[in-house]
Motif scaffolding. Structure first.
Motif, PDB file in Angstrom:
ATOM      1  N   VAL A 179      46.164  37.728  38.965  1.00 15.34           N
ATOM      2  CA  VAL A 179      45.454  38.704  39.787  1.00 15.34           C
ATOM      3  C   VAL A 179      46.234  38.855  41.087  1.00 15.34           C
ATOM      4  N   VAL A 180      46.677  40.072  41.375  1.00 17.76           N
ATOM      5  CA  VAL A 180      47.446  40.332  42.585  1.00 17.76           C
ATOM      6  C   VAL A 180      46.687  41.357  43.420  1.00 17.76           C
ATOM      7  N   ASP A 181      46.287  40.965  44.616  1.00 17.80           N
ATOM      8  CA  ASP A 181      45.479  41.808  45.490  1.00 17.80           C
ATOM      9  C   ASP A 181      46.326  42.303  46.656  1.00 17.80           C
ATOM     10  N   GLY A 182      45.901  43.420  47.253  1.00 14.68           N
ATOM     11  CA  GLY A 182      46.585  43.935  48.436  1.00 14.68           C
ATOM     12  C   GLY A 182      47.968  44.473  48.162  1.00 14.68           C
ATOM     13  N   VAL A 183      48.151  45.098  47.000  1.00 12.94           N
ATOM     14  CA  VAL A 183      49.462  45.621  46.605  1.00 12.94           C
ATOM     15  C   VAL A 183      49.686  46.979  47.259  1.00 12.94           C
ATOM     16  N   THR A 184      50.877  47.188  47.784  1.00 15.89           N
ATOM     17  CA  THR A 184      51.201  48.469  48.417  1.00 15.89           C
ATOM     18  C   THR A 184      52.247  49.269  47.651  1.00 15.89           C
TER      19      THR A 184
ATOM     20  N   GLY B 235      41.613  52.508  45.131  1.00 22.02           N
ATOM     21  CA  GLY B 235      40.502  53.154  45.803  1.00 22.02           C
ATOM     22  C   GLY B 235      40.690  53.118  47.299  1.00 22.02           C
ATOM     23  N   PRO B 236      39.827  53.810  48.046  1.00 22.96           N
ATOM     24  CA  PRO B 236      39.948  53.846  49.504  1.00 22.96           C
ATOM     25  C   PRO B 236      39.784  52.459  50.108  1.00 22.96           C
ATOM     26  N   ALA B 237      40.211  52.331  51.353  1.00 24.12           N
ATOM     27  CA  ALA B 237      40.017  51.078  52.083  1.00 24.12           C
ATOM     28  C   ALA B 237      38.529  50.762  52.136  1.00 24.12           C
ATOM     29  N   GLY B 238      38.173  49.512  51.781  1.00 19.38           N
ATOM     30  CA  GLY B 238      36.780  49.107  51.840  1.00 19.38           C
ATOM     31  C   GLY B 238      35.947  49.529  50.649  1.00 19.38           C
ATOM     32  N   SER B 239      36.581  49.954  49.554  1.00 24.54           N
ATOM     33  CA  SER B 239      35.814  50.417  48.397  1.00 24.54           C
ATOM     34  C   SER B 239      35.412  49.285  47.459  1.00 24.54           C
ATOM     35  N   GLY B 240      35.791  48.059  47.771  1.00 27.98           N
ATOM     36  CA  GLY B 240      35.390  46.921  46.947  1.00 27.98           C
ATOM     37  C   GLY B 240      36.367  46.579  45.842  1.00 27.98           C
ATOM     38  N   LYS B 241      37.642  46.905  46.039  1.00 26.36           N
ATOM     39  CA  LYS B 241      38.641  46.638  45.001  1.00 26.36           C
ATOM     40  C   LYS B 241      38.796  45.144  44.746  1.00 26.36           C
ATOM     41  N   THR B 242      38.894  44.369  45.819  1.00 26.21           N
ATOM     42  CA  THR B 242      39.068  42.927  45.656  1.00 26.21           C
ATOM     43  C   THR B 242      37.867  42.312  44.958  1.00 26.21           C
ATOM     44  N   ALA B 243      36.669  42.694  45.398  1.00 25.45           N
ATOM     45  CA  ALA B 243      35.453  42.142  44.791  1.00 25.45           C
ATOM     46  C   ALA B 243      35.390  42.480  43.306  1.00 25.45           C
ATOM     47  N   LEU B 244      35.781  43.704  42.949  1.00 25.92           N
ATOM     48  CA  LEU B 244      35.775  44.101  41.548  1.00 25.92           C
ATOM     49  C   LEU B 244      36.792  43.283  40.750  1.00 25.92           C
ATOM     50  N   ALA B 245      37.997  43.117  41.307  1.00 25.66           N
ATOM     51  CA  ALA B 245      39.031  42.344  40.618  1.00 25.66           C
ATOM     52  C   ALA B 245      38.569  40.909  40.386  1.00 25.66           C
TER      53      ALA B 245
END
Length: 609
Positions: free
Chosen positions: A386-391, A307-317
């Motif tokens: 759980v892996v966050d911030g993947v590019t 999702g876009p930057a700031g869409s809450g991906k980390t919080a959802l994960a």
């Protein structure tokens, strides 16, 4: 008289519970020879061949009768004198060799009958009869050597049959160290090599399984001058073809009947690394359910949240991970890559290994070995990664579960389309209905109710960004005197919008900068194109004009546009149109101002796509 004769190790004689093993080695050899042919007469000539290495001396018969007389004092009427022979009478349970062979036969029959539980019980009991090398401590070079060699061979066969039975229960990871030690001691055992290959394959380490075949081929060629047999070669071909018949099928019998992992096994680290779940997490009910279904379903149990930057991906994960944490009692590992494209897959794998208890000094360096180690350690375990911030897909591809047990949640701006078999959850911006509960949680429902129109406009100006809404709500919470309408008036001035959308360590600008930097790293043309679009954020995208200014082909510009769209920095309006999302438009305009001198001085190079 209760007798117990033990030959599977140091020769030992027990009579009525008391050890009375003869001291002279030749007398022990006579006892062993008689016990191996129990309940049958053994001629003096045969006994002589069991005692002396070379030609028996002239005194052999006299010496044998002397040894027999001494044994009879202990064994009584169990040792019977026959014409030019002796016979030792024993019940099956009185000789460990007989007991071993009976238990091994039972285990073999149960394995053939499809009863691996019974097979494991019998085969383990058979191996428990052994205390060392057969006939240990007796003279070598005699006729008994072939008997000892035969027993040692039977022991190896029983060990491999036990491995086969345990593999039927999915103990692939637990068995790997045992099989490797077996192969190291007996490198010409093709059945052992096949079991090592199968265990590695089923824990997901296919490269190591194929390497094991190469090692087997080398050992057999160098020591025997032959190639692996057809059975091992067929297994190798099936692995190359990823044949479905190699997949593990659990038995119907519960695993609880099997003995636990030996206490000597290294302790298993159970990581608990999940960040705290946000108290103010609201909405995304459907998305949370999709992630939960993905990681608790069939293998590969993996979900990609984009999702876009700031869409809450980390919080959802994190919310989804906490929701299913109880289903993963072997631990939860959390790795934050910080949207740094410079993080290599090897670094990610090493981080996971350290979380699983592997000392940093023991972590291997090569990517293949790292991936193998990780797969071996997570296979069959109820472990959540759980892996966050993947590019990039390459950063997490080695972590995709290869079988049942582990699960993976990935969060990043990109869709990671090249990852196979994963479930993708794409986050859309919040509408007023979703945004209002979040704002109310932070700023209070009364202030929102006082001006519903201003609240709706605040959501629009925040472009439905969860991060922007969280910042706006925090600003309102910190200023009880600040009305929603006043904050909206401030945000309407696009020049200050990104300044206002920053609060303490939360910043929309910083988050957009991280995402843009990742795109620049992967595609320099895409980064330059974004700056160019920022010069006139509301103007339509003209690929031909952009190509001329950037000095690249039109096709290359289309590639860059797709790159920006995949990173949620552009939005597709229709198959042939793109536009900048609201907050990205503000940031791109800032980039254009900063880079204006560079942009006007671009040299147009005919670079092919």
């Amino acid at each position: 008289m209760r007798l117990q004769i033990r030959l599977l190790g140091t020769v030992e004689l027990t009579v009525d519970g008391r050890i009375t093993t003869p001291t002279p080695p030749k007398r022990r050899a006579v006892l062993a020879g008689l016990a191996l042919d129990a309940n049958r007469p053994v001629s003096l000539d045969r006994l002589a061949g069991m005692v002396w290495r070379d030609e028996a001396p002239a005194s052999a018969v006299a010496n044998l009768r002397s040894h027999a007389a001494n044994l009879r004092r202990v064994l009584g009427d169990r040792l019977i004198a026959r014409p030019n022979a002796y016979e030792l009478t024993l019940a099956p349970h009185e000789l460990d060799v007989t007991e071993f062979q009976q238990l091994a036969g039972q285990g073999r029959s149960r394995l053939a009958a499809g009863d691996p539980v019974g097979a494991v019980e019998s085969l383990r009991a058979a191996l428990d009869c052994w205390r060392g090398a057969a006939g240990e401590g007796l003279p070598r070079g005699t006729a008994l050597d072939n008997r000892w060699a035969s027993l040692d061979e039977q022991r190896l066969q029983v060990f491999e049959e036990l491995i086969e039975a345990r593999l039927a229960f999915g103990e692939h990871l637990v068995l790997l160290p045992e099989i490797r030690r077996h192969i190291a001691a007996h490198p010409l055992r093709e059945r052992g090599w096949g079991q090592l290959m199968l265990a590695l394959y089923r824990v997901g380490d296919v490269p190591a399984a194929l390497t094991a075949y190469r090692d087997a081929h080398t050992a057999l060629k160098e020591q025997l001058g032959i190639d692996p047999g057809e059975e091992l070669a067929r297994l190798h071909r099936a692995m190359l073809d990823r044949s479905p018949e190699l997949a593990y099928v659990p038995p119907d019998t519960p695993l609880a009947v099997l003995a636990p992992v030996p206490a000597a096994a290294p302790p298993v680290t159970v990581p608990r690394e999940l960040p705290a779940d946000l108290v103010t997490f609201v909405g995304r009910t459907t998305e949370v359910a999709e992630v939960v279904a993905a990681v608790t379903g069939a293998a590969p149990a993996a979900a990609v949240i984009s999702g876009p930057a700031g869409s809450g991906k980390t919080a959802l994960a994190v919310r989804a991970a906490h929701t299913v944490a109880a289903a993963f009692p072997d631990g939860q590992v959390f790795v934050d890559l910080g949207y740094r494209p410079s993080v290599t897959p090897a670094e990610v794998l090493a981080r996971v290994l350290r979380a699983l208890g592997v000392p940093a000094a023991e972590v291997p360096c090569g990517i293949d070995e790292l991936a193998g180690w990780v797969r071996s350690r997570v296979a069959g375990r109820r472990l959540l990664l759980v892996v966050d911030g993947v590019t990039g897909a390459e950063q997490v591809r080695p972590l995709i579960p290869a079988g049942p047990g582990p699960a993976l949640i990935v969060a990043g701006q990109r869709h990671l389309r090249s990852l196979d078999g994963v479930r993708r959850i794409d986050l859309d911006p919040f509408g007023v209905a979703e945004a209002r509960p979040l704002l109310a949680t932070l700023a209070g429902a009364d202030r929102l109710n006082a001006d519903p129109a201003a609240t709706a406009e605040l959501v629009r100006l925040c472009a439905g960004s969860v991060l922007a809404l969280r910042i706006a709500g925090s600003r309102l919470a910190s200023r009880p005197d600040l009305s929603v309408a006043t904050l909206v008036a401030q945000l309407r001035d696009g020049r200050d919008r990104l300044d206002l959308l920053a609060y303490e360590d939360l910043s929309v600008r910083a988050r957009l900068a991280t995402g843009v930097a990742a795109v620049r790293f992967a595609d320099e043309v895409a980064g330059r194109l974004l700056e160019q679009l920022g010069e006139a954020p509301d103007a339509p995208v003209l690929p031909e004009r952009s190509a001329a200014r950037l000095g690249v082909s039109v096709h290359r510009v289309w590639q860059a546009l797709e790159e920006l769209a995949d990173a949620h920095l552009l939005r597709r309006d229709d198959p042939a149109g793109y536009r900048l999302p609201a907050l990205v438009r503000d940031y791109a305009a800032e980039l254009a101002k900063v880079s204006a001198p560079t942009l006007t001085g671009w040299r147009i190079d005919p670079v092919a796509a």
